[in-house]
Design an enzyme around this catalytic site. Structure first.
Site, mmCIF file in Angstrom:
data_model
loop_
_atom_site.group_PDB
_atom_site.id
_atom_site.type_symbol
_atom_site.label_atom_id
_atom_site.label_comp_id
_atom_site.label_asym_id
_atom_site.label_seq_id
_atom_site.Cartn_x
_atom_site.Cartn_y
_atom_site.Cartn_z
ATOM 1 N N ASP A 46 0.818 -1.207 0.000
ATOM 2 C CA ASP A 46 0.000 0.000 0.000
ATOM 3 C C ASP A 46 0.860 1.269 0.000
ATOM 4 O O ASP A 46 2.098 1.201 -0.046
ATOM 5 C CB ASP A 46 -0.951 -0.036 1.206
ATOM 6 C CG ASP A 46 -2.316 0.545 0.903
ATOM 7 O OD1 ASP A 46 -2.438 1.375 -0.007
ATOM 8 O OD2 ASP A 46 -3.280 0.168 1.612
ATOM 9 N N ASP A 83 -9.610 3.587 -3.980
ATOM 10 C CA ASP A 83 -10.328 2.406 -3.512
ATOM 11 C C ASP A 83 -11.734 2.322 -4.091
ATOM 12 O O ASP A 83 -12.438 3.333 -4.223
ATOM 13 C CB ASP A 83 -10.435 2.427 -1.989
ATOM 14 C CG ASP A 83 -9.107 2.174 -1.300
ATOM 15 O OD1 ASP A 83 -8.115 1.876 -1.999
ATOM 16 O OD2 ASP A 83 -9.059 2.280 -0.064
#
Length: 526
Positions: A156, A211
């Protein structure tokens, strides 16, 4: 005959070449994800509530409910699996309450079922949930992952200190490679810094957007962001429009099938993000549709592209390895609509009739050329189209003339040494000046075992990047668009093939440069 170069149309099938032949700096070359990865990740359904028992029960469900048999192989742990502090040796510590057998014990169980285990970390000082990040600890963490038996790393981008993503992700790439364990590397930097232009050299996939959430509007937005990036994807390196929300939130069954259809058409990773042990029969039937999965997993590795889009009615086409073409008819609107295309529009020709297989119903039919369906609101109809020939492009072979210099593109001394920068030289018709622009958009020189491809060095996309010969590997830094105005642009960079400095002397090197309309950027092939 001299031919002014022009754009090649929809490409025909080309052999799949192992990425292992590419130099490490230009392609990851770890032999993984030659088709888009398939698996599960816990975040969409569970957030921070991850545990050993959850991962084990999910793996067991996948083993028995048909998902593993359908191709899902990775069971991936997301954020919140560790303690908030490293140990005295600087190593990450699995939370003993959540993972009493540790990550290795969990991996051993997952492996016993014939599945693989994935884990999560962050290319910053802390993960998105505030646990220790890997920035500055890449070697130690990679060694931990390998020793635990991890097969997949989702990496991430939170708390990243503002350092360039490519630099941070490359350090972890090298740390993973140094362990000697094959670990699929999934870059999750949310589509920032044009990751698709450099991701192939760093990871097996890269997120192209922020996202996703379990709503049609989120899925639609991400689809639009990802669909135009097809030229950057291929075996071992994929655009990733985020995990599937099939079975979650407000998505209807029709919308879930659309997401699954579009992700398959775009050759995206298929990472299920729902509660697998409790998944409904409808959710499982969507996730395990073998006909749609075959489109996603097709070994040609082409991402589908938009053929037409008008008023929210979209047509996508994806060429397949056996010469078939997958077509997705997607209705973005709120009302049922008829969506129509033709065999010619999707790159098919040469047949009086084409066979259509509806990939959701399994029904078969034939058409003389029209491909049409009544598509429900937010729905997608997928067909596999067989018959005739695929691709409208033709290969062209000859000398590649630099118009401004009056010279030819030349491989110095007829060498086949990979990494040799090409130049211009007085035209003489030798095989080191004979180039073929193929239907797969490669510019090749020589033939047979000596064949080499024109290549943009190290996947770089900046003006001044050297243009060289390298073993053909199918990557976008080896794909070139021949434009009707005589320019040749690199598919990956969008920059023009240029004679350095506009010079005309024998031996002047070729490079990539910002397109500017000068004669040093005009070429003829033939």
């Amino acid at each position: 005959m001299t031919l002014i170069v022009s754009v090649v149309l929809l490409t025909a099938a080309v052999p799949l070449v192992s990425l292992g032949t590419a130099r490490p700096a230009a392609a990851l070359g770890n032999g993984l994800a030659l088709t888009p990865q398939m698996g599960f990740n816990d975040w969409n359904a569970y957030g921070c509530n991850v545990s050993e028992s959850l991962i084990k029960s999910t793996a067991q469900a996948m083993h028995t409910n048909g998902m593993q048999a359908a191709g899902y192989s990775y069971v991936n742990i997301d954020d919140c699996w560790m303690t908030h502090s490293r140990d005295s040796g600087g190593r990450l510590v699995p939370d003993p309450a959540k993972f009493p057998d540790g990550i290795k014990g969990t991996a051993d169980y997952v492996h016993s079922l014939g599945l693989k285990l994935g884990i999560y970390e962050d290319a910053g000082t802390a993960t998105c949930a505030g646990y220790p990040g890997s920035l500055g600890h890449e070697t130690t963490d990679a060694q931990s992952f390998a020793s635990w038996g991890v097969d997949y790393l989702k990496y991430d981008n939170c708390n990243n200190t503002g350092a360039p993503a490519r630099t941070r992700y490359t350090v972890m790439r090298d740390a993973l490679a140094a362990t000697g364990r094959p670990i699929l590397f999934s870059l999750c930097n949310w589509g920032q810094e044009n990751v698709w232009t450099w991701g192939a050299g760093v990871g097996n996939s890269w997120r192209t957007t922020g996202d996703i959430n379990a709503s049609f509007s989120s899925m639609l937005s991400i689809f639009h962001s990802n669909v135009g990036l097809a030229s950057y994807a291929g075996p071992g390196h994929w655009n990733d429009p985020d995990m599937l929300e099939v079975g979650n939130g407000s998505l209807t069954a029709t919308e879930s099938r659309s997401e699954f259809s579009l992700w398959a058409e775009m050759a995206a990773p298929l990472i299920a993000g729902t509660n697998i042990p409790s998944a409904s029969a409808d959710t499982l039937s969507t996730l395990t549709n073998s006909r749609v999965i075959a489109v996603d997993q097709d070994p040609l590795g082409k991402q589908g592209t938009m053929v037409s889009s008008s008023g929210g009615l979209d047509v996508l086409a994806k060429p397949l390895a056996n010469g078939d073409v997958s077509v997705a008819l997607f209705n973005e609107t709120g009302s049922t609509a008829t969506i129509t295309t033709t065999a010619a529009a999707i790159g098919k020709s040469g047949a009086s009739a084409y066979a259509l297989t509806d990939l959701w119903s399994g029904a078969s039919s034939t058409t003389s050329g029209t491909i049409s369906a009544s598509v429900p609101a937010h729905g997608t109809v997928m067909y596999r189209v067989a018959g005739g020939t695929s691709g409208g492009g033709t290969s062209v072979t000859g000398a590649l003339h630099a118009v401004g210099a009056g010279k030819c593109l030349d491989v110095p001394d007829s060498t086949t040494t990979a990494g040799t920068q090409v130049e211009i030289w007085s035209c003489h018709g030798g095989d080191n000046q004979t180039w073929t622009h193929s239907t797969s958009d490669q510019l090749t020189v020589y033939s047979g075992s000596r064949q080499m491809c024109l290549d943009a060095y190290d996947n770089r996309t900046s003006p001044g990047t050297k243009v060289e010969i390298w073993s053909c590997n199918g990557q976008t830094n080896q794909q070139w668009t021949l434009n009707s105005n005589g320019t040749i642009t690199g598919v990956q960079s969008g920059l023009c093939l240029d004679v350095a400095g506009g010079a005309t002397a024998d031996g002047t090197l070729a490079e990539l440069w910002t397109c500017n309309g000068s004669s040093s950027q005009r070429w003829t092939l033939g």
